[in-house]
Design a protein around this motif. Sequence first.
Motif, short mmCIF file in Angstrom:
data_model
loop_
_atom_site.label_atom_id
_atom_site.label_comp_id
_atom_site.label_asym_id
_atom_site.label_seq_id
_atom_site.Cartn_x
_atom_site.Cartn_y
_atom_site.Cartn_z
N UNK A 147 0.83 -1.21 0.00
CA UNK A 147 0.00 0.00 0.00
C UNK A 147 0.86 1.25 0.00
N UNK A 148 1.97 1.23 0.72
CA UNK A 148 2.87 2.39 0.70
C UNK A 148 3.46 2.60 -0.70
N UNK A 149 3.79 1.52 -1.37
CA UNK A 149 4.31 1.63 -2.74
C UNK A 149 3.24 2.19 -3.67
N UNK A 150 2.01 1.70 -3.50
CA UNK A 150 0.89 2.20 -4.31
C UNK A 150 0.65 3.68 -4.02
N UNK A 151 0.73 4.06 -2.75
CA UNK A 151 0.54 5.47 -2.37
C UNK A 151 1.64 6.34 -2.98
N UNK A 170 0.62 6.89 -6.48
CA UNK A 170 -0.47 7.87 -6.53
C UNK A 170 0.05 9.30 -6.33
N UNK A 171 0.99 9.45 -5.42
CA UNK A 171 1.57 10.77 -5.15
C UNK A 171 2.31 11.31 -6.38
N UNK A 172 3.07 10.42 -7.06
CA UNK A 172 3.81 10.85 -8.25
C UNK A 172 2.88 11.23 -9.40
N UNK A 173 1.69 10.62 -9.41
CA UNK A 173 0.73 10.92 -10.47
C UNK A 173 -0.25 12.03 -10.06
N UNK A 174 0.00 12.67 -8.94
CA UNK A 174 -0.86 13.74 -8.41
C UNK A 174 -2.31 13.29 -8.25
N UNK A 175 -2.47 12.11 -7.74
CA UNK A 175 -3.81 11.57 -7.46
C UNK A 175 -4.02 11.52 -5.95
N UNK A 176 -5.28 11.38 -5.52
CA UNK A 176 -5.52 11.27 -4.07
C UNK A 176 -4.82 10.02 -3.51
N UNK A 177 -4.30 10.16 -2.30
CA UNK A 177 -3.53 9.07 -1.68
C UNK A 177 -4.45 8.09 -0.95
N UNK A 178 -5.33 7.43 -1.70
CA UNK A 178 -6.28 6.48 -1.11
C UNK A 178 -5.60 5.23 -0.56
N UNK A 179 -4.46 4.87 -1.11
CA UNK A 179 -3.76 3.66 -0.65
C UNK A 179 -3.25 3.80 0.78
#
Length: 146
Positions: A87-91, A94-103
Amino acid sequence: PAATAADRLAAAFSDAGDRYAARRSGTHFLVTAAPPHRHLWSTWMTLDFTDTPAGGCLAHARFNPSPGIWTGVMLAALGALTVFFGALTWAAAEWMLDRPLNALWVALGAAAVIAALLAAIALGQRLAAHEITDLERFVRAATDLY
């Protein structure tokens, strides 16, 4: 000698009736509470007697949870840690793609599972403390090892 101490302990376990369940192989013992007294948190003791160069005996004991319980706890912890780091890797993605950090919510849930496992381990140790003390006193009294 180790063989004498092991014989004394085996005789003491025989005299103890249904208090303990003990298996012996030479000077090695595997001991736990007998089924009527065994609980989910009951400990298992492995005990080895070895001869010393001075002609005495050395006893080495280790107290562990039930092998089945220990395996389950370790598998649950490994699974929770895998989910946590995944989940931290997924987050991070998400952070690099400027998406919400739902992970991060999944990582938080996995961290809660790990915390619950640690709390269960601590509770089990507290519940089994008197069994450990009783078993240690029994072994010391039966073998005169003080």
